[in-house]
Structures are given as structure tokens and as C-alpha cells.
Design a protein around this motif. Structure first.
Motif, PDB file in Angstrom:
ATOM      1  N   THR A   1       5.114  23.563   3.110  1.00  0.00           N
ATOM      2  CA  THR A   1       5.649  22.224   2.827  1.00  0.00           C
ATOM      3  C   THR A   1       5.904  21.399   4.089  1.00  0.00           C
ATOM      4  O   THR A   1       6.398  20.277   3.986  1.00  0.00           O
ATOM      5  N   HIS A   2       5.548  21.930   5.250  1.00  0.00           N
ATOM      6  CA  HIS A   2       5.850  21.230   6.507  1.00  0.00           C
ATOM      7  C   HIS A   2       5.020  19.960   6.676  1.00  0.00           C
ATOM      8  O   HIS A   2       3.825  19.936   6.407  1.00  0.00           O
ATOM      9  N   LYS A   3       5.698  18.914   7.137  1.00  0.00           N
ATOM     10  CA  LYS A   3       5.023  17.663   7.488  1.00  0.00           C
ATOM     11  C   LYS A   3       5.159  17.455   8.986  1.00  0.00           C
ATOM     12  O   LYS A   3       6.208  17.731   9.573  1.00  0.00           O
ATOM     13  N   GLU A   4       4.108  16.959   9.587  1.00  0.00           N
ATOM     14  CA  GLU A   4       4.085  16.629  11.013  1.00  0.00           C
ATOM     15  C   GLU A   4       3.670  15.173  11.102  1.00  0.00           C
ATOM     16  O   GLU A   4       2.599  14.795  10.606  1.00  0.00           O
ATOM     17  N   ASP A   5       4.504  14.341  11.687  1.00  0.00           N
ATOM     18  CA  ASP A   5       4.234  12.893  11.760  1.00  0.00           C
ATOM     19  C   ASP A   5       3.892  12.331  10.377  1.00  0.00           C
ATOM     20  O   ASP A   5       2.963  11.554  10.209  1.00  0.00           O
ATOM     21  N   ASP A   6       4.641  12.764   9.378  1.00  0.00           N
ATOM     22  CA  ASP A   6       4.499  12.313   7.993  1.00  0.00           C
ATOM     23  C   ASP A   6       3.178  12.723   7.338  1.00  0.00           C
ATOM     24  O   ASP A   6       2.790  12.177   6.309  1.00  0.00           O
TER      25      ASP A   6
END
Length: 126
Positions: free
Chosen positions: A87-92
Motif C-alpha cells: 500500500t506504500h505511495k511514493e510522491d503520491d
């Protein structure tokens, strides 16, 4: 060839000039000749080896893939590994989902070998 080695891609901007030549326009002309069936086979093969993408939709997909790959590089630099939570987001951007999709594509034999190599080299665990 110099551009491809330096930039690690062949997506040359339209107005890019190198060695007093408009490389972007030249590449556009090569793509046009390819689409019309007028590009000599040896040149076609050489450009393909350098990584030229003939289909513009494929080119856009490649840009998107590289963007997500670069987010993964950023994640690894910060976290020290490539084990991105689902579920990780990086820079949206949904980086966890993207990496899961890459692993799934690989397990089905559908991940481009060059992409697999880049991910493996970065430290992705399969």
C-alpha cells in the motif's frame, strides 16, 4: 549513440541539438520512415539495438515505467532495501502496487528482460 549511452534512453526531445545536428527532428524522421516502411533494415536494427521505440504509445508506457522505477530508486536510497509495502505511495504514486505488478508480470513471463535486469540489479527480491 552518445545520447543513448549518456541518457540511458532514446526519447530525444524534438528540439534537442547535439554536435550541431537536430537529433530530435532526425529521430522523428527515422520513425516516420519506419512507419512508412522506408527505413533500411540495417539502420532499423541498429536503432532498435540502441533502444529506439517506434510506437509512441509504447514510448509513453516506457516513460511511465521509468518514472516508477526512479521512485523505487528513491525508496531504496532512503530505506536501504526494495521491499516496498503493497500500500506504500511514493510522491503520491502507488509504488507498492506497481512493484507487485512487476513481480506478477515476471512470474507470468510477461516482464521485459531489460526491465527485469534493472529491477534485479537494484536489489528487488523475486
Amino acid at each position: 549513440e552518445q545520447y543513448a549511452k549518456r541518457e540511458e534512453h532514446c526519447d530525444v526531445p524534438w528540439k534537442h541539438v547535439e554536435d550541431d545536428e537536430n537529433l530530435g527532428q532526425w529521430l522523428s524522421n527515422q520513425r516516420t520512415a519506419y512507419r512508412k516502411g522506408n527505413l533500411e533494415k540495417p539502420r532499423q536494427q541498429r536503432l532498435k539495438e540502441l533502444g529506439v521505440i517506434w510506437n509512441l504509445q509504447e514510448l509513453r508506457n516506457n516513460k511511465s515505467w521509468m518514472h516508477k522505477f526512479n521512485l523505487l530508486v528513491k525508496f531504496k536510497e532512503r530505506e536501504g532495501h526494495c521491499r516496498v509495502p503493497q500500500t506504500h505511495k511514493e510522491d503520491d504514486e502507488k509504488l507498492g502496487n506497481w512493484l507487485s505488478d512487476q513481480k506478477q508480470a515476471h512470474s507470468k513471463g510477461k516482464l521485459d528482460p531489460k526491465r527485469y535486469d534493472k529491477l534485479k540489479e537494484l536489489g528487488v527480491e523475486w
